[in-house]
Scaffold this motif. Structure first.
Motif, PDB file in Angstrom:
ATOM      1  N   GLY A 186      -7.717  10.004   2.634  1.00 56.58           N
ATOM      2  CA  GLY A 186      -7.569   9.396   1.313  1.00 56.58           C
ATOM      3  C   GLY A 186      -8.691   8.430   1.002  1.00 56.58           C
ATOM      4  O   GLY A 186      -9.661   8.261   1.749  1.00 56.58           O
ATOM      5  N   SER A 187      -8.529   7.748  -0.100  1.00 53.67           N
ATOM      6  CA  SER A 187      -9.593   6.879  -0.605  1.00 53.67           C
ATOM      7  C   SER A 187      -9.609   5.509   0.046  1.00 53.67           C
ATOM      8  O   SER A 187     -10.627   4.810   0.018  1.00 53.67           O
ATOM      9  CB  SER A 187      -9.451   6.715  -2.130  1.00 53.67           C
ATOM     10  OG  SER A 187      -8.163   6.195  -2.453  1.00 53.67           O
ATOM     11  N   SER A 188      -8.481   5.074   0.616  1.00 55.70           N
ATOM     12  CA  SER A 188      -8.428   3.750   1.229  1.00 55.70           C
ATOM     13  C   SER A 188      -7.418   3.750   2.361  1.00 55.70           C
ATOM     14  O   SER A 188      -6.454   4.535   2.345  1.00 55.70           O
ATOM     15  CB  SER A 188      -8.049   2.686   0.190  1.00 55.70           C
ATOM     16  OG  SER A 188      -6.769   2.955  -0.359  1.00 55.70           O
ATOM     17  N   ARG A 206       0.825  -1.215   0.000  1.00 51.96           N
ATOM     18  CA  ARG A 206       0.000   0.000   0.000  1.00 51.96           C
ATOM     19  C   ARG A 206       0.856   1.261   0.000  1.00 51.96           C
ATOM     20  O   ARG A 206       0.472   2.272  -0.609  1.00 51.96           O
ATOM     21  CB  ARG A 206      -0.922  -0.009   1.217  1.00 51.96           C
ATOM     22  CG  ARG A 206      -2.004  -1.087   1.163  1.00 51.96           C
ATOM     23  CD  ARG A 206      -2.872  -1.062   2.410  1.00 51.96           C
ATOM     24  NE  ARG A 206      -3.902  -2.092   2.375  1.00 51.96           N
ATOM     25  CZ  ARG A 206      -4.823  -2.266   3.309  1.00 51.96           C
ATOM     26  NH1 ARG A 206      -4.830  -1.456   4.365  1.00 51.96           N
ATOM     27  NH2 ARG A 206      -5.730  -3.233   3.214  1.00 51.96           N
TER      28      ARG A 206
END
Length: 589
Positions: free
Chosen positions: A485-487, A382
């Motif tokens: 953020g998105s994830s 990630r």
């Protein structure tokens, strides 16, 4: 109404980099001139960086600081500048116990510059001798007040701690006519400080019927990080302008100054004789160029304060970024374990430096779980960082064989656990030596407080990112960062699994420690608030648990003296804030 255009330069100096700091100051002066300001203010000790500490005992350093000031003066064309630096009285003072370089007297000073001319200096009157600062080791307190008249507005100049005393410098300046109080400061961050600081500034503005401008430094310096949050407050304590947190910027505002409130006139008549007769007061009247007819008014920027966890997280990021940058490291290395501490440290490092400058090192042992290995792999994926995998099993087994004749039939205990940690520390430092990486250690405040850390093992490294972050806050910061953020970046299982050092089969931290939810509250009371064990017990904690925690804290002082420095984010960190003796026979139990 009189209008004064004021700029506050939230700059990020480097201690000792006089030339670099001067370049920054000159750049901000140019920006201030473009904005057509009347007055630009710089932080306390802007030329030297803060705190310069024992550099002040080097005569040539102080002399170079004075030379650096001379480079700034010619650039201040058409405006007034207030710049923090070290003032020096070359007359030797043999009676002074805190004489500086070469026996001369030093002052924490503000240079008052107007239109390419040094008008004079203001010397800080209220020295700071608490927490991380030892002003009296280096500086003498000033004896004079300073007033500037700029475009008909009377300005009183103050430095840092001069704001603290409600009946001190500001009251006297207001009594002799100051309408605006300028304060230049280098106030380091800790949790909640920006809010309490602004409340104090607002109180001083209201008490004295003055406008207050407060210019604060930004940036990391060893264990300190300065947060900015420069602010201008009106005489009722309302915010006219506010700079951002943890970012460099020039905060510009048109400040309107009304006639002195009637209450102020009455106060002045009552207090002038009592408080200011015979006072040492320097008055400067500045002749300024006429205001251009085309200078349009500007709107003030009021940056909203940020929330608690974001403030702490951004402090950690800026501290890592500046420590790495200012000390010339290209990359950092982090021992990743699959636990939350190393995960949070890695995420902070990536946010500070970028993924290409962070190296992860996974050092599995015979007791490392498959879950930890999977979580490290997921985290690295990630974040997009490089990962080196170095098993410590062969080395550990070899060490055990070598030690077997000496250990004989003694039972396996913490010795073997510490041996694994020290093998990891050795390998991490080998990576550091080979590639020039700075090793970021991953221990938190809870562990370091009670000695749940291994000397020359997991404590090995150059900078301790979460050294002042209690374990419960580590989890809170990790969840906060996952919400951006998105994830999420930190695997959910890392946050859900019980914390473990994984140095023996089925090991859990709570085998050796109280639950962190309890431990952290006791540590806050004992370490940060200096409350006695009896006081902590009376607040609702079990006596046996308190006695156990206090004993662990006291017996672990020798470890903390050998730990790397780390970022201060609480009111009392395990560094310069808390200077306990190692050999210590006092027990408060």
């Amino acid at each position: 109404m009189k209008i004064l255009r004021i700029a506050m330069a939230q700059m990020n100096p480097t201690v000792g980099d006089l030339n670099g700091n001067v370049r920054q100051i000159l750049s901000w002066v140019r920006e201030a001139r473009k904005a057509k300001v009347d007055l630009v203010t710089f932080p306390e000790l802007a030329i030297t960086g803060c705190p310069p500490e024992d550099l002040l005992l080097k005569p040539w350093f102080v002399s170079e600081n004075t030379r650096a000031l001379q480079e700034i003066i010619p650039a201040c064309h058409g405006l007034v500048a207030i710049v923090g630096y070290v003032g020096q009285d070359l007359k030797r003072n043999p009676r002074s116990s805190n004489s500086g370089a070469g026996g001369s007297v030093l002052y924490n000073a503000a240079a008052l510059i107007a239109d390419r001319r040094l008008l004079g200096n203001y010397h800080q009157r209220s020295l700071v001798n608490h927490g991380v600062f030892d002003d009296s080791r280096y500086f003498q307190p000033g004896q004079r007040l300073s007033l500037l008249r700029v475009r008909g507005v009377v300005i009183g100049v103050t430095l840092c701690e001069d704001l603290e005393c409600s009946k001190g410098v500001i009251r006297r300046l207001a009594a002799v006519g100051a309408e605006i109080i300028v304060n230049i400061s280098a106030s380091p961050f800790h949790r909640g400080k920006s809010r309490t600081r602004e409340q104090l500034l607002a109180a001083r503005a209201r008490e004295n019927g003055v406008i207050v401008t407060y210019t604060n430094m930004v940036g990391g310096q060893d264990e300190l990080v300065f947060d900015g949050n420069s602010v201008i407050l009106d005489s009722a304590g309302g915010v006219l302008a506010r700079g951002g947190a943890f970012q460099e910027e020039l905060v510009v505002a048109d400040v309107g100054v009304d006639a002195v409130p009637s209450g102020r006139r009455t106060q002045r008549r009552k207090t002038r004789v009592a408080e200011t007769i015979g006072a040492d007061l320097d008055r400067y009247s500045v002749k300024m160029p006429a205001i251009e007819k085309m200078r349009p008014p500007i709107g003030s920027t009021v940056t909203e304060p940020i929330e608690d966890l974001e403030e702490i997280y951004r402090a950690l990021v800026l501290a890592v970024k500046d420590y790495v940058r200012k000390n010339g490291f290209a990359r950092v290395a982090i021992g990743l374990s699959g636990g939350v501490d190393s995960a949070l440290t890695a995420v902070v490092a990536v946010d500070a430096l970028g993924a290409d400058r962070v190296r992860g090192v996974f050092l599995p042992s015979p007791y490392t779980s498959q879950e930890s290995e999977a979580d490290v792999s997921e985290l690295v994926g990630r974040l997009g960082i490089d990962l080196s995998v170095i098993s410590i099993t062969p080395t550990f087994e070899s060490y055990c064989r070598s030690l077997a004749p000496t250990f004989g039939d003694r039972q396996v205990d913490a010795t073997e656990e510490n041996l694994q940690a020290r093998i990891r520390g050795t390998l991490l430092m080998a990576v550091s030596n080979k590639f020039g990486d700075l090793v970021l250690t991953t221990g938190n405040k809870s562990e370091l407080s009670v000695g749940y850390a291994t000397l020359y093992g997991d404590m090995a490294g150059g900078f301790a990112v979460i050294k002042d972050v209690p374990k419960t806050m580590v989890y809170a910061l990790a969840r906060f960062r996952n919400g951006l953020g998105s994830s999420p970046v930190i695997p959910k299982r890392t946050l859900d699994r019980p914390p473990s050092a994984e140095l023996r089969p089925d090991q859990k931290d709570e085998d050796s420690l109280p639950p962190y939810s309890v431990l952290d509250l006791i540590l806050q009371a004992y370490v940060e608030e200096d409350r006695s064990p009896d006081e902590i017990i009376k607040s609702g904690f079990d006596r046996a648990t308190v006695d156990r925690v206090v004993t662990m804290v006291d017996r672990s002082e020798f470890k903390r003296h050998q730990a790397p420095i780390g970022v201060k984010i609480t009111p009392r960190a395990l560094g310069k804030d808390r200077r306990m003796p190692i050999t210590n026979g006092f027990r408060g139990l």
